[in-house]
Design an enzyme around this catalytic site. Sequence first.
Site, mmCIF file in Angstrom:
data_model
loop_
_atom_site.group_PDB
_atom_site.id
_atom_site.type_symbol
_atom_site.label_atom_id
_atom_site.label_comp_id
_atom_site.label_asym_id
_atom_site.label_seq_id
_atom_site.Cartn_x
_atom_site.Cartn_y
_atom_site.Cartn_z
ATOM 1 N N GLU A 362 0.795 -1.232 0.000
ATOM 2 C CA GLU A 362 0.000 0.000 0.000
ATOM 3 C C GLU A 362 0.823 1.275 0.000
ATOM 4 O O GLU A 362 0.403 2.293 0.562
ATOM 5 C CB GLU A 362 -0.957 0.013 1.195
ATOM 6 C CG GLU A 362 -2.039 -1.051 1.124
ATOM 7 C CD GLU A 362 -3.135 -0.867 2.150
ATOM 8 O OE1 GLU A 362 -2.854 -0.284 3.203
ATOM 9 O OE2 GLU A 362 -4.258 -1.305 1.896
ATOM 10 N N GLU A 429 -6.687 -7.733 -0.704
ATOM 11 C CA GLU A 429 -7.338 -7.567 0.598
ATOM 12 C C GLU A 429 -8.752 -7.048 0.369
ATOM 13 O O GLU A 429 -9.003 -6.303 -0.575
ATOM 14 C CB GLU A 429 -6.596 -6.541 1.481
ATOM 15 C CG GLU A 429 -5.236 -6.978 1.957
ATOM 16 C CD GLU A 429 -4.555 -5.921 2.835
ATOM 17 O OE1 GLU A 429 -5.247 -5.254 3.632
ATOM 18 O OE2 GLU A 429 -3.337 -5.773 2.711
#
Length: 764
Positions: A362, A429
């Site tokens: 991320e 995710e």
Amino acid sequence: MKTYLNEGWQFFQNWSEQILQGAKGESVRLPHSVATTPFNYYDESIYQFVSGYSRILHLDNTKGKTYLLTFDAVGHFAEVFVNGVSVATHACGYTAFTVDITPNVTLGDNLIAVKVDSRDSLNQPPFGFVMDYQTYGGIYRDVYLEEKQGAYVANAFVQAFPRKPIIVDVKLGNFVENVTLKAEILDGDETLFSSVYTVGQNAQLSIDKSLSLWSVDSPKLYKLRLTVASDVYETTFGVRSAEFRRDGFYLNGEKFKIVGLNRHQCFPYVGYAMPESMQRRDARILKNELCVNAVRTSHYPQSHYFIDECDRLGLLVFTEIPGWQHIGDAAWQEIAKNNVVEMIEQYRNHPSIILWGVRINESMDCDSLYEQTNAIAHRLDSTRQTGGVRYIRHSHLLEDVYTFNDFNRNGATKRKLICKKDAPYLVTEYNGHMFPTKSFDDAPHQREHVLRYARMLDGVFAASDTAGAFGWCMFDYNTHKDFGSGDRVCYHGVMDMFRNPKWASGVFSSLGSNPYLDVCFLGDIGDYPEGVLGDMYVMTNADVIKVYKGGVFIRDYTHADSPFKHLPNAPILLDDMIGERLTTDDGIKPKNARTLKRCLAIIAKCGINAAPLRTKLAIARVMVNERLTLDRLFQLYNKYAGSWGSAANELRIEAFKDGKLFATKIIGSMSSYILYVKASSLKLHETNTYDVAAVNIVAIDQNGNVCPYVSRAVKLAASGAIELIGPDNIALHGGRFGTYVKTKGVLGKGYLQIDDQTIEFEVV
Ligand code: GAL
């Protein structure tokens, strides 16, 4: 041969130069954590300091020998000293490093010391900003010594694909001149191939041998053995192809939907420090209990024992370099690049690994860094694709696969909305912080947790060009102050920290072939606002379920009765608890009975006050047609839509597969409960170090259903050949909890007392 050096260490909470002079500390065995962490409510600073370890290494006959000392993981910055001399440093808490200690050792006793920095102020991944997980510290994986005499195999990379010769890239250590190398392929004890080569320092072998394929259903493994003089190198491998294409993922040429979960490598009390059995157990839980086909080792490379079990079980793995959102300065980035090298060189023979993550989880685009991490990965392993986990739509795609954390939807997003290029697309995710769920949250909350997983996976299965998805996450984990529920726990798991399942795990377990049947509702109106149960779902892999209420058969349900049309074995909605009974029991004409049934179902779902006017009018019409008084109507309502908890309304669900009954679930009023206790193993092994068994403790009623509001204290006591990990006084959370016991270097019987129950272990 490896000689494990997990025993006989001294631990020093504070590093000091006296350690190099042979000071005495606390005796410990590896894996070891620098601090014992409470279950929750503590400050993560308790494991952040500079500590030390030391150990005597006794060597005989050192002449002509090379000594290689390997640390499988030290969290997080390690400096190794031999006889007082600094011989190596290593700046990654998640990869192994090997030190050639030959120049520094002598015959007899040698003092090995390790300075361990576990502070999160280190300038190395994953540190530098915040992180939604704890990083613990210590020498928390194995340490071993290898003795070499002359040339040896330092590294071998096996590339084995269907219908192609097996290519083995070999690199020799201590190379002086060409040597004879014997290569063998074994299936168990049987030698399938054997040949001798004369090789230089870097050699490439091409072996024409047809072998069975490795797959998730049939994870066939072989062993490659390379022998140079007396040195024997062995590695397992499997033959398979794994390819992400624009229209999905292909395993051995066949399209395959990835259904996975993210796994952190932590445990209550000991952080990262758990031995082989506990690492393997997590893989077994994923494969056999949660029935997923893949795992992402978020957010760092994990124990080889865990990955090896994934190889053995047929569980696909996406592994990645350490990091969490933050990219540091040039020195930090050099370490990140080195992490790519270490990850790939150390893990590339595992057939379960199908993708390398070469982006800091991320993080923002940083082309200069990620062009290099991708180039390194492709250079070291041209057989696997790369991914890089991001949460930014349309970020630069330097990898082969667009790997994306899709948190913003309740149901999968279309690939083209996420990535500009027509690239392979994998969801890495979803859920997690969007819907934290504790095992002691109320039933409506837990049901929504289930439905979010079902909705997302339904969308993933519907999107034929999405390779698959990894849910966040396998189990709850301790986290930093900036995340979680204020008690240092992120309740994001489909299991709790002890690996007790929450309802949401049923969405995954229903995908497996082991008989599975559970529901995501409680039969007690008091757990629901206004006493309205709302939608009742059954999670199962049965072909058909038979539903009985109060002993009376209501009807059959199949997966065609699920609102989720794409997810295999999706939760089945029980939307009819009446069947034909309004006619057979209460003499109401079939047409009126159908109307009344529909109306009672609406009331059961939303309550009488919120029922639409047309529902109320329809009831009034039935009352007139059937001459029903208001009293009679209430009786019917109580009989069919209310009265939960009474014996007459006990619900029984029978699950059938291939015509055979495989499970029965009864939801009725509880009359008594017991503590159901289950150990991961009753036989523990003192081998390369201590062994651990996980013990799960669950309050269940007379029907085997979890009693989620049993929150009482439980006393634990260990004796004999085992000891407790964690406190001896615990309280159940959501009717569940757990503990761990470990061996302590002696063989024989060990006993764990849990209130008035005793479990007997055998330590061999
Ligand atoms: C993601 C992150 C994970 C975890 C998750 C919680 O953004 O990558 O590590 O924090 O959120 O939902």
